[in-house]
Design a protein around this motif. Structure first.
Motif, PDB file in Angstrom:
ATOM      1  N   GLN A 131      -5.037  -2.386   8.857  1.00 12.92           N
ATOM      2  CA  GLN A 131      -4.760  -1.318   7.945  1.00 12.92           C
ATOM      3  C   GLN A 131      -6.228  -0.792   7.473  1.00 12.92           C
ATOM      4  OE1 GLN A 131      -1.353  -1.899   4.786  1.00 12.92           O
ATOM      5  NE2 GLN A 131      -3.091  -3.679   4.603  1.00 12.92           N
ATOM      6  N   GLY A 133      -6.720   1.217   5.095  1.00  7.09           N
ATOM      7  CA  GLY A 133      -6.826   1.542   3.805  1.00  7.09           C
ATOM      8  C   GLY A 133      -5.860   0.510   2.862  1.00  7.09           C
ATOM      9  N   GLY A 134      -6.244  -0.834   3.414  1.00  8.56           N
ATOM     10  CA  GLY A 134      -5.289  -1.601   2.510  1.00  8.56           C
ATOM     11  C   GLY A 134      -5.472  -1.646   1.280  1.00  8.56           C
ATOM     12  N   ARG A 137      -3.839  -5.374  -5.631  1.00  9.79           N
ATOM     13  CA  ARG A 137      -3.380  -5.273  -7.047  1.00  9.79           C
ATOM     14  C   ARG A 137      -4.805  -4.488  -8.145  1.00  9.79           C
ATOM     15  NH1 ARG A 137      -2.012  -9.625 -10.305  1.00  9.79           N
ATOM     16  NH2 ARG A 137      -0.693  -8.371 -11.700  1.00  9.79           N
ATOM     17  N   PHE A 142      -7.460  -4.285   0.045  1.00 11.02           N
ATOM     18  CA  PHE A 142      -7.256  -5.399   0.729  1.00 11.02           C
ATOM     19  C   PHE A 142      -7.693  -5.443   2.026  1.00 11.02           C
ATOM     20  CE2 PHE A 142      -4.121  -8.381   2.744  1.00 11.02           C
ATOM     21  CZ  PHE A 142      -4.063  -9.533   2.038  1.00 11.02           C
ATOM     22  N   TYR A 151       0.669  -7.357   8.008  1.00 10.92           N
ATOM     23  CA  TYR A 151       0.689  -6.597   6.598  1.00 10.92           C
ATOM     24  C   TYR A 151       2.048  -5.775   6.742  1.00 10.92           C
ATOM     25  CZ  TYR A 151      -3.983  -7.699   7.686  1.00 10.92           C
ATOM     26  OH  TYR A 151      -5.255  -8.505   8.200  1.00 10.92           O
ATOM     27  N   LEU A 152       2.924  -6.046   5.771  1.00 12.22           N
ATOM     28  CA  LEU A 152       4.018  -5.253   5.535  1.00 12.22           C
ATOM     29  C   LEU A 152       4.463  -4.802   4.530  1.00 12.22           C
ATOM     30  CD1 LEU A 152       7.171  -7.638   6.179  1.00 12.22           C
ATOM     31  CD2 LEU A 152       4.883  -8.513   5.943  1.00 12.22           C
ATOM     32  N   SER A 153       5.334  -3.745   4.693  1.00 13.37           N
ATOM     33  CA  SER A 153       5.941  -3.355   3.127  1.00 13.37           C
ATOM     34  C   SER A 153       7.290  -2.924   3.404  1.00 13.37           C
ATOM     35  CB  SER A 153       5.271  -1.754   2.723  1.00 13.37           C
ATOM     36  OG  SER A 153       4.069  -2.253   2.616  1.00 13.37           O
ATOM     37  N   ASP A 195       0.450 -14.564  -5.828  1.00 13.85           N
ATOM     38  CA  ASP A 195      -0.816 -14.830  -4.418  1.00 13.85           C
ATOM     39  C   ASP A 195      -0.067 -16.109  -3.976  1.00 13.85           C
ATOM     40  OD1 ASP A 195      -2.312 -12.828  -5.035  1.00 13.85           O
ATOM     41  OD2 ASP A 195      -3.609 -14.000  -6.415  1.00 13.85           O
ATOM     42  N   LYS A 202      -7.066 -18.168  -1.151  1.00 11.80           N
ATOM     43  CA  LYS A 202      -5.955 -17.269  -1.200  1.00 11.80           C
ATOM     44  C   LYS A 202      -5.775 -16.748   0.318  1.00 11.80           C
ATOM     45  CE  LYS A 202      -4.818 -12.607  -2.657  1.00 11.80           C
ATOM     46  NZ  LYS A 202      -4.995 -11.565  -3.637  1.00 11.80           N
ATOM     47  N   GLY A 205      -1.445 -11.936  -0.386  1.00 11.50           N
ATOM     48  CA  GLY A 205      -1.421 -11.241  -1.710  1.00 11.50           C
ATOM     49  C   GLY A 205      -0.205 -10.314  -1.724  1.00 11.50           C
ATOM     50  N   ILE A 206       0.345  -9.907  -2.736  1.00  6.99           N
ATOM     51  CA  ILE A 206       1.527  -9.176  -2.886  1.00  6.99           C
ATOM     52  C   ILE A 206       1.108  -7.883  -3.643  1.00  6.99           C
ATOM     53  CG2 ILE A 206       4.005  -8.976  -3.533  1.00  6.99           C
ATOM     54  CD1 ILE A 206       3.895 -12.087  -2.489  1.00  6.99           C
ATOM     55  N   LEU A 207       1.614  -6.625  -3.569  1.00  6.17           N
ATOM     56  CA  LEU A 207       1.452  -5.613  -4.427  1.00  6.17           C
ATOM     57  C   LEU A 207       2.882  -4.801  -4.140  1.00  6.17           C
ATOM     58  CD1 LEU A 207      -0.090  -3.421  -5.665  1.00  6.17           C
ATOM     59  CD2 LEU A 207      -0.594  -2.374  -3.612  1.00  6.17           C
TER      60      LEU A 207
END
Ligand code: BTN
Length: 347
Positions: A131, A133-134, A137, A142, A151-153, A195, A202, A205-207
């Motif tokens: 990414q 532009g990861g 929070r 990120f 990295y997944l959404s 987290d 860490k 992380g989750i957003l």
């Protein structure tokens, strides 16, 4: 046409290239002759050769040796839509629309755009290797370098309000915990609120982001974005996160291999299954590393010391303030740091 298994039926609808990826992935590190491949894939040797070239162009490391055939290198770890979907089909009847990118700005941002402009449905998932532009929070970025993470959404169209859906982020943390345990045999700790940690660092992380209709107060969509650090980046983590960031497997050359497609499929399957549950999974409470520790609570008003008492059944964190009053923290614009007694800092 009579199919003997679900897999045969799936394979009959796949292109030669797709069937070749499946076959080579299942025989990673073994040479297979062009003749055998043509027979197994039910096509000509020329079609095999063309498909091999197509896969090489997509980044697969395939070795071709005269008199031995083709081999997908053991270290080839290309994220592939086909492989993720194949794994998902093996374990679940639900259909997920998975798109894989080798590079993207932010999986959350791109999925958000699709949710709003294309009205894509629940189950739509974007996975990327890198990414540019990861997002993290509280407006942070990120770090999402190439080839070392996942990295997944994932998109949900839940019913109800924000409050009704607050546990989704916590369920996502449980999904990662379970998927990593299943595919790698490693048990991560969950740090309230979202987290995952390994050896005090860490590693995930989750957003979660969403949009509410002003008229109904109900959510139009929720996007849950997960970033996992699998390997240590070649030059280490950037200075500003070096103290706290870590990876699950360490340096790529020193550690075991991971099939990122399988890990992605497990996270996706676990998450969408947990998202249907009304109750927070008990793993969230049992694997949480925060209770019992001195913490620093950081919210819109600044930061203060407190003691973390317990995770409530709905996922809120019960704390004792310095004046001994007890109350709970809700997810949202609040994060906590745990006191590291050895280093005498809050991490
Ligand atoms: C945090 O730790 O502050 C949350 C990090 C969330 C990162 C993930 S990576 C996939 C998804 N896309 C983004 O831009 N962010 C999330």
């Amino acid at each position: 046409m009579i199919y003997h298994s679900q897999r045969e039926k799936l394979e009959a609808n796949m292109t030669v290239k797709e069937r070749l990826v499946s076959y080579l992935e299942a025989h990673k590190g073994e040479y297979i002759s062009g003749e055998e491949l043509a027979e197994k894939l039910n096509c000509t040797r020329t079609a095999v050769w063309k498909a091999v070239n197509g896969l090489k162009e997509s980044g697969y490391q395939i070795l071709a040796v005269q008199n031995r055939g083709y081999m997908l290198s053991k270290s080839s770890d290309v994220l592939s839509q086909q492989m993720i979907e194949n794994y998902l089909k093996e374990v679940s009847d639900t259909t997920y629309a998975v798109s894989v990118f080798q590079e993207i700005t932010s999986t959350n941002d791109v999925l958000k755009k699709l949710a709003v402009t294309e009205h894509v449905g629940e189950g739509t998932t974007i996975v990327s290797d890198y990414q540019t532009g990861g997002k993290g929070r509280l407006g942070r970025s990120f770090y999402s370098p190439k080839g070392t993470g996942l990295y997944l959404s994932m998109l949900l169209r839940p019913t109800g309000t924000v409050v009704d859906n607050l546990i989704l982020t916590a369920q996502a943390a449980v999904a990662v915990y379970r998927a990593v345990k299943k595919t790698l045999g490693i048990e991560l700790a969950i740090k309230w609120v979202n987290d995952l940690y390994l050896n005090g660092r860490k590693v995930c992380g989750i957003l979660s982001e969403g949009q509410t209709s002003l008229e109904s107060g109900h959510l139009e969509y929720v996007i849950v974005g997960i970033g996992v650090n699998l390997y240590e980046p070649e030059k280490g983590f950037p200075e500003e996160i070096r103290n706290r960031a870590g990876s699950i497997l360490g340096r790529p050359s020193e550690c075991r291999e991971v099939d990122r497609n399988l890990l992605a499929a497990e996270i996706i399957r676990e998450f969408y299954a947990l998202a249907k549950e009304k109750q927070l999974a008990s793993d969230y409470i049992e694997r949480n590393m925060v209770p019992g520790h001195e913490i620093l609570v950081i919210d819109g008003k600044g930061q203060r010391k407190a003691k973390a008492l317990r995770i409530m059944p709905d996922g809120q964190l019960e704390i004792e303030e310095e004046d001994h009053s007890v109350h709970t923290l809700v997810y949202g614009e609040v994060s906590v740091r745990i006191k590291d007694d050895v280093r005498d800092i809050y991490c």
